[in-house]
Design a protein around this motif. Sequence first.
Motif, PDB file in Angstrom:
ATOM      1  N   VAL A  96      38.993  11.758 -50.448  1.00  0.00           N
ATOM      2  CA  VAL A  96      39.353  11.448 -49.060  1.00  0.00           C
ATOM      3  C   VAL A  96      40.222  10.199 -49.015  1.00  0.00           C
ATOM      4  N   LYS A  97      39.859   9.189 -49.783  1.00  0.00           N
ATOM      5  CA  LYS A  97      40.628   7.940 -49.806  1.00  0.00           C
ATOM      6  C   LYS A  97      42.060   8.182 -50.276  1.00  0.00           C
ATOM      7  N   LEU A  98      42.223   9.040 -51.260  1.00  0.00           N
ATOM      8  CA  LEU A  98      43.571   9.349 -51.755  1.00  0.00           C
ATOM      9  C   LEU A  98      44.398  10.050 -50.685  1.00  0.00           C
ATOM     10  N   LEU A  99      43.752  10.895 -49.904  1.00  0.00           N
ATOM     11  CA  LEU A  99      44.461  11.571 -48.812  1.00  0.00           C
ATOM     12  C   LEU A  99      44.886  10.594 -47.720  1.00  0.00           C
TER      13      LEU A  99
ATOM     14  N   PRO B 210      32.011   6.029 -42.485  1.00  0.00           N
ATOM     15  CA  PRO B 210      33.306   6.174 -41.801  1.00  0.00           C
ATOM     16  C   PRO B 210      33.898   4.826 -41.407  1.00  0.00           C
ATOM     17  N   SER B 211      33.038   3.865 -41.086  1.00  0.00           N
ATOM     18  CA  SER B 211      33.533   2.528 -40.735  1.00  0.00           C
ATOM     19  C   SER B 211      34.248   1.896 -41.915  1.00  0.00           C
TER      20      SER B 211
ATOM     21  N   VAL C 273      38.356  10.303 -35.206  1.00  0.00           N
ATOM     22  CA  VAL C 273      37.395  11.164 -34.514  1.00  0.00           C
ATOM     23  C   VAL C 273      36.705  12.093 -35.509  1.00  0.00           C
ATOM     24  N   LEU C 274      37.467  12.645 -36.438  1.00  0.00           N
ATOM     25  CA  LEU C 274      36.905  13.557 -37.437  1.00  0.00           C
ATOM     26  C   LEU C 274      35.942  12.817 -38.366  1.00  0.00           C
ATOM     27  N   LEU C 275      36.303  11.616 -38.793  1.00  0.00           N
ATOM     28  CA  LEU C 275      35.423  10.841 -39.675  1.00  0.00           C
ATOM     29  C   LEU C 275      34.080  10.556 -39.012  1.00  0.00           C
ATOM     30  N   LEU C 276      34.119  10.127 -37.752  1.00  0.00           N
ATOM     31  CA  LEU C 276      32.866   9.838 -37.047  1.00  0.00           C
ATOM     32  C   LEU C 276      32.071  11.120 -36.804  1.00  0.00           C
TER      33      LEU C 276
ATOM     34  N   LEU D 243      27.207  14.506 -38.115  1.00  0.00           N
ATOM     35  CA  LEU D 243      26.619  15.746 -38.631  1.00  0.00           C
ATOM     36  C   LEU D 243      25.855  15.508 -39.929  1.00  0.00           C
ATOM     37  N   LEU D 244      26.417  14.667 -40.808  1.00  0.00           N
ATOM     38  CA  LEU D 244      25.731  14.356 -42.061  1.00  0.00           C
ATOM     39  C   LEU D 244      24.426  13.610 -41.808  1.00  0.00           C
ATOM     40  N   MET D 245      24.451  12.638 -40.888  1.00  0.00           N
ATOM     41  CA  MET D 245      23.221  11.917 -40.559  1.00  0.00           C
ATOM     42  C   MET D 245      22.176  12.867 -39.999  1.00  0.00           C
ATOM     43  N   TRP D 246      22.597  13.712 -39.071  1.00  0.00           N
ATOM     44  CA  TRP D 246      21.656  14.647 -38.437  1.00  0.00           C
ATOM     45  C   TRP D 246      21.042  15.576 -39.482  1.00  0.00           C
TER      46      TRP D 246
END
Length: 517
Positions: A27-30, A148-149, A415-418, A423-426
């Motif tokens: 993701v970081k590379l993107l 995400p932060s 918006v997508l990152l948050l 969803l991952l937390m849930w």
Amino acid sequence: MGRPVWVSFAASSVGEPLWFFSVVLCVKLLLIPSYRSTDFEVHRHWLALTSSLPLSRWYLDISSPWTLDYPPLFAYFSFLLSLPASLIDPTITDLIAGQNYSAPSAIVFLRLTVCAADLILLLGVHRLTARLPSLNRRVILALVLWSPSLLIVDHIHFQYNGFLLGILLLSLSFLVEGSDLAGGIAFAVLICSKHLFMVAAPLYFVYLLRHYCNGGSARAMLRFSMMALAVGAVFVVTFGPFVYYSQIQKVFHRLFPFGRGLCHSYWAPNIWVFYIVVDKVLAFVLGQVGFNIQKPEASFTGGLVGESSPFAVLPQVNPIVTFSLVLVAMTPCLIKAFLKPQPKHIIRWVTYTFTCGFMFGWHVHEKASLHITIPLGILAADSLDDAKHYFLLSIVSCYSMFPLLFEPREYPIKVLLLSIHVLLMWSGFTSLFNTSVSKAEDKKKKKSLKANSGLMGPVSTCYLIGLIVVEIWGQFLHSYVLGSKLPFLPLMMVSLFCAVGMLYSWVWQLRQIIRYT
């Protein structure tokens, strides 16, 4: 037939963190071509500065507005990065020709250095989670490494917070294990790399004094001397050369520029947001009824950073007031650490001190909420209450950083990152605590846990809906309804609404410390 090699590797104690790290690395590379703030040029300039000038001039240079204002240990880190940079593209480290240099070679190199430095974060979270149950560990790895932060601040906006937070987690891992001397040394390295972590220094001092320097008077004195010598050696190596060049006053002037004012140009969501808003409301009301209210020299909503007298009605706030409030706020935690220093509570205590610094400190940046959410991510799998608190806080913290990415092309990314994080937390918390419930033998306990397994109560649900309303207003409705009027209102609403969430987090943590530690 045996499992594939990659499955066995991912399931191993070392392979699992590396798998999580590898996924987020993709993701970081993107994100390499994404928006860059002025912090990118700041850090590029520091590479050029430390490479081109002798050490005696590092804190004297004014060839750029982005003067060196981190402690010397970070400057040494910049110097190390400058060595390969000068081989890849000499212009990166050219003090004059390299100003505002944004060639692809510079962008890719600096982006990759942030990714590489995050290996320290990987090491820190690995040490803290190595002995945890597998599911707990995976949840924590996702929360910390996929934050995400952190992606927004470090890999889009551009900074090196992951590297520094990794040192913090290493220090905490040593303290949790009872290796207090190593923990103290790691913390000294941290504050010699970024001095804003000093807010936890009172707690470290009290805790180490009571937990490490214990026993008889001779043993206590010996341990105190060992800690003082070890920590002192870090400071001598870091600041010694600048004492030799009689520049230590210049260094501290750069590190503590109190003239920048109480708040950053974008209000961090802390207690001072309420103070500013009350002052503005009072000024407006008093002005309407005939009082002659003098207009402040600088406006908080004008994006200005500088020395000013920003309050029209309420008393001015100076650094001494903010430091006093921070110390008073963390006093219950210091008392707990003094009376009963226990390694199992150290992460919670350190996180609370950072929360106090964020809520009441001087010229706090919104990015400093990372100092709270990353260590709290380690605790989030401890209990359902911790999970609920982290769920809300991490959303508030991430959303408060949305204004950092103001270009339209980055809007879908943040918006997508948050959204993915939510969803991952849930999914993670639901799996974790439902598994815990299924293993409980007591039926009454099962029923109680199942009834309270939701991550959001009615109040937190309404609050999060309010965040969505604030975002819809600022992003879509404000310009349509008000046009060019009140241009500061969307940003003020974000700060004010997020400040409510951060204030709740501070109160919740204080309650946990007073009642349960």
